[in-house]
Write an enzyme that holds these catalytic residues in place. Structure first.
Site, PDB file in Angstrom:
ATOM      1  N   HIS A 122      23.253   4.311 -19.612  1.00  0.00           N
ATOM      2  CA  HIS A 122      22.191   4.538 -18.625  1.00  0.00           C
ATOM      3  C   HIS A 122      22.484   3.844 -17.302  1.00  0.00           C
ATOM      4  CE1 HIS A 122      19.244   5.543 -22.131  1.00  0.00           C
ATOM      5  NE2 HIS A 122      20.007   6.562 -21.805  1.00  0.00           N
ATOM      6  N   ASP A 136       0.803  -1.222   0.000  1.00  0.00           N
ATOM      7  CA  ASP A 136       0.000   0.000   0.000  1.00  0.00           C
ATOM      8  C   ASP A 136       0.839   1.276   0.000  1.00  0.00           C
ATOM      9  OD1 ASP A 136       0.938  -0.350   2.501  1.00  0.00           O
ATOM     10  OD2 ASP A 136      -1.004  -0.246   3.514  1.00  0.00           O
ATOM     11  N   HIS A 149      25.404   8.109 -29.279  1.00  0.00           N
ATOM     12  CA  HIS A 149      24.115   8.782 -29.081  1.00  0.00           C
ATOM     13  C   HIS A 149      24.116  10.137 -29.774  1.00  0.00           C
ATOM     14  CE1 HIS A 149      25.774  11.494 -25.982  1.00  0.00           C
ATOM     15  NE2 HIS A 149      26.308  10.446 -25.382  1.00  0.00           N
ATOM     16  N   GLU A 207      27.278  17.915 -20.493  1.00  0.00           N
ATOM     17  CA  GLU A 207      25.916  18.274 -20.907  1.00  0.00           C
ATOM     18  C   GLU A 207      25.450  19.564 -20.249  1.00  0.00           C
ATOM     19  OE1 GLU A 207      22.889  15.476 -19.602  1.00  0.00           O
ATOM     20  OE2 GLU A 207      21.502  16.223 -21.131  1.00  0.00           O
ATOM     21  N   GLU A 229      24.955  17.704 -25.402  1.00  0.00           N
ATOM     22  CA  GLU A 229      25.630  16.707 -24.581  1.00  0.00           C
ATOM     23  C   GLU A 229      26.473  15.692 -25.361  1.00  0.00           C
ATOM     24  OE1 GLU A 229      22.874  13.770 -22.880  1.00  0.00           O
ATOM     25  OE2 GLU A 229      21.214  15.001 -23.586  1.00  0.00           O
ATOM     26  N   HIS A 263      18.468  16.878 -26.861  1.00  0.00           N
ATOM     27  CA  HIS A 263      17.014  16.664 -26.936  1.00  0.00           C
ATOM     28  C   HIS A 263      16.329  17.917 -26.405  1.00  0.00           C
ATOM     29  CE1 HIS A 263      17.389  15.933 -22.576  1.00  0.00           C
ATOM     30  NE2 HIS A 263      18.404  15.152 -22.870  1.00  0.00           N
ATOM     31  N   ARG A 307      31.070  12.574 -20.701  1.00  0.00           N
ATOM     32  CA  ARG A 307      29.975  13.330 -21.331  1.00  0.00           C
ATOM     33  C   ARG A 307      29.931  14.682 -20.633  1.00  0.00           C
ATOM     34  NH1 ARG A 307      26.369   9.820 -21.071  1.00  0.00           N
ATOM     35  NH2 ARG A 307      25.182  10.359 -19.214  1.00  0.00           N
ATOM     36  N   TYR A 341      32.960   7.394 -25.230  1.00  0.00           N
ATOM     37  CA  TYR A 341      32.930   6.225 -24.351  1.00  0.00           C
ATOM     38  C   TYR A 341      33.839   5.163 -24.939  1.00  0.00           C
ATOM     39  CZ  TYR A 341      28.794   9.004 -23.571  1.00  0.00           C
ATOM     40  OH  TYR A 341      27.960  10.076 -23.377  1.00  0.00           O
ATOM     41  N   ASP A 358      25.441  12.315 -14.367  1.00  0.00           N
ATOM     42  CA  ASP A 358      24.356  12.907 -15.145  1.00  0.00           C
ATOM     43  C   ASP A 358      23.184  13.041 -14.181  1.00  0.00           C
ATOM     44  OD1 ASP A 358      22.322  13.577 -16.894  1.00  0.00           O
ATOM     45  OD2 ASP A 358      22.892  12.108 -18.425  1.00  0.00           O
ATOM     46  N   ASP A 371      19.024  19.181 -16.658  1.00  0.00           N
ATOM     47  CA  ASP A 371      19.682  17.939 -17.108  1.00  0.00           C
ATOM     48  C   ASP A 371      21.147  18.268 -17.383  1.00  0.00           C
ATOM     49  OD1 ASP A 371      20.375  15.541 -18.230  1.00  0.00           O
ATOM     50  OD2 ASP A 371      19.079  15.716 -19.991  1.00  0.00           O
ATOM     51  N   HIS A 426      13.123  14.495 -21.640  1.00  0.00           N
ATOM     52  CA  HIS A 426      13.081  14.424 -23.103  1.00  0.00           C
ATOM     53  C   HIS A 426      11.751  15.047 -23.483  1.00  0.00           C
ATOM     54  CE1 HIS A 426      16.085  10.821 -23.005  1.00  0.00           C
ATOM     55  NE2 HIS A 426      16.613  11.956 -22.650  1.00  0.00           N
TER      56      HIS A 426
END
Ligand code: MG
Ligand code: MG
Length: 436
Positions: free
Chosen positions: A240, A37, A347, A405, A382, A351, A403, A386, A257, A268, A358
């Site tokens: 991710h 619950d 990538h 960004e 960004e 965005h 990265r 890698y 990130d 972001d 996004h």
């Protein structure tokens, strides 16, 4: 920030005008049970919130377009018993006054009122397919109207996706939205700077994640905008990664990130820095490459560019860098055309950003071309690199994942980098991380 009633009323008026005729049905998100619950923290639906500013669950907006347009809210009843347990609820009467609706009713009256409202409307604007239980309910209302055909009442014979109209509105940020997003960005930027100061070899990734939550909540953000990625060493090469449960090691880089949600709006930001506070030669080389790619991309965020121009600019710098670092072989155009760069940069460069990380909005125009950037659009820039261990890769570069960004607003002049306070030059990073 005080509630800006006019702003929300204006959005509804714009949508009504864009609809021309017909009726729109826009429900908010359901509460979701996490286990037994206990619920997940509640998050309203972005479309519903964009048009209402109303944050309670169990609510639905109806817009009736035409010569006498109407905005109707359905929401939970006042209920002292439930309010003792769960907290304040507006109830229809107060919600109507506070949020500027023409009419407001109990959520329990939906099945009674919606068939009446749908009768003799030529067109229904509704996000069919977004939520199966709402689809079933709306279908039930439509069938109810259709059953009255012999009494002369007709059901809408066309259903259009209301999101298409709202997406285009959401793409252009108002002064009010830009102000909220600036504040969301500055909270997240301060959190990244704080993380750089808190990092030590031997700490766990989740300890650094906790620094972000600390900074987000104490500055008034309501939530992280998405699950923070706190990725030390090789983990940074998992795009991710969010297990955030490894120990931070001297000599490794740390990629973070993370952004927050303030009054519905996301920031972001990604920063990458050395756990020790000092970049190694190889790390610095790759870092400077990604930073240069980002600068080149941000320079393309202007009203003379199209959506893909920043990506193309970043890619050109990165691909040349991959050749210089002996990661890729051949000419610049060859590496770009063959897609060989994708081993290290898989990538895209950004965005749209807004109520959703996004965010809503098309990337191409109706003719299928990349859409032109226009003032008021908000996007991330960004680029990254890698480098997983592989035979064709110099060993000194293995497991470097970087990265960088930022959140960038298109203006009629130079782009505004909302996240500029999050430091990113090698000198600034090494200086903020210097231990006494
Ligand atoms: Mg990000
Ligand atoms: Mg992003």
């Amino acid at each position: 920030m005080s509630f800006n009633l006019q702003e929300f009323q204006q959005r509804r008026a714009t949508l009504l005008a864009n609809m021309g005729e017909g009726i729109a049905i826009i429900p908010t998100a359901p509460e979701v049970i996490r286990n037994r619950d206990s619920h997940y923290p509640y998050r309203f639906d972005s479309y519903f919130y964009y048009l209402t500013g109303f944050k309670e669950p169990e609510a639905l907006l109806v817009l009736v377009a035409g010569s006498t347009p109407k905005c109707i809210l359905f929401c939970r009843d006042k209920d002292m018993e439930r309010e003792i347990w769960d907290g304040f609820r507006y109830g229809a009467e107060a919600a109507k006054a506070e949020f500027g609706f023409d009419e407001a009713y109990s959520f329990n009256q939906l099945d009674e009122m919606l068939p009446k409202l749908l009768g003799n409307q030529a067109k229904l604007f509704y996000s069919l397919g977004a939520d199966a239980s709402w689809d079933a309910r709306v279908t039930g209302w439509l069938n109810h109207v259709k059953a009255q055909a012999r009494t002369g009442i007709s059901a809408p014979d066309e259903i259009a996706d209301v999101r298409k109209l709202v997406d285009e509105m959401r793409l252009f940020k108002s002064t009010y939205e830009i102000d909220v997003m600036r504040r969301s960005a500055s909270i997240a930027a301060a959190a990244h700077n704080r993380a750089m100061q808190k990092v030590r070899a031997g700490k766990m990734e989740y300890e650094i994640e906790a620094e972000f939550l600390h900074e987000f909540y104490r500055k008034g953000a309501q939530a992280p905008a998405y699950t923070s990625i706190v990725a030390g060493g090789a983990n940074a090469c998992t795009l991710h990664y969010n297990a955030n449960n490894c120990v931070l090691k001297d000599g490794d880089l740390l990629l973070i990130d993370a952004g927050c949600e303030l009054d519905g709006y996301a920031s972001d930001i990604t920063r990458t820095f050395p756990v020790s506070g000092k970049f190694s030669g190889a790390q610095k080389e790759v870092y400077e490459l990604v930073l240069a790619a980002q600068a080149s991309a941000i320079a393309k965020v202007n009203v003379n560019s199209h959506w893909n121009a920043p990506h193309e600019a970043a890619l050109e710098v990165l691909a040349q860098g991959f050749i210089d670092l002996k990661l890729c072989k051949g000419s610049l155009s060859g590496v770009i055309e063959s897609g060989d760069y994708k081993q290290f940069y898989m990538h895209r460069t950004g965005h749209w950003l807004g109520l959703d990380v996004h965010d809503a909005g098309e990337y191409k125009d109706k003719a299928g071309n990349w859409r032109k950037l226009e003032a008021g659009m908000m996007l991330t820039v960004e680029p990254g690199c890698y480098i997983r261990p592989a035979e064709n890769v110099p060993k000194a570069l293995w497991n470097i994942g970087i990265r960088i960004e930022d959140d960038v607003l298109v203006t009629t002049a130079d782009a505004e980098v909302l996240t500029k306070n999050a430091i990113k030059s090698v000198t600034d990073i090494e200086s903020i991380m210097k231990k006494d």
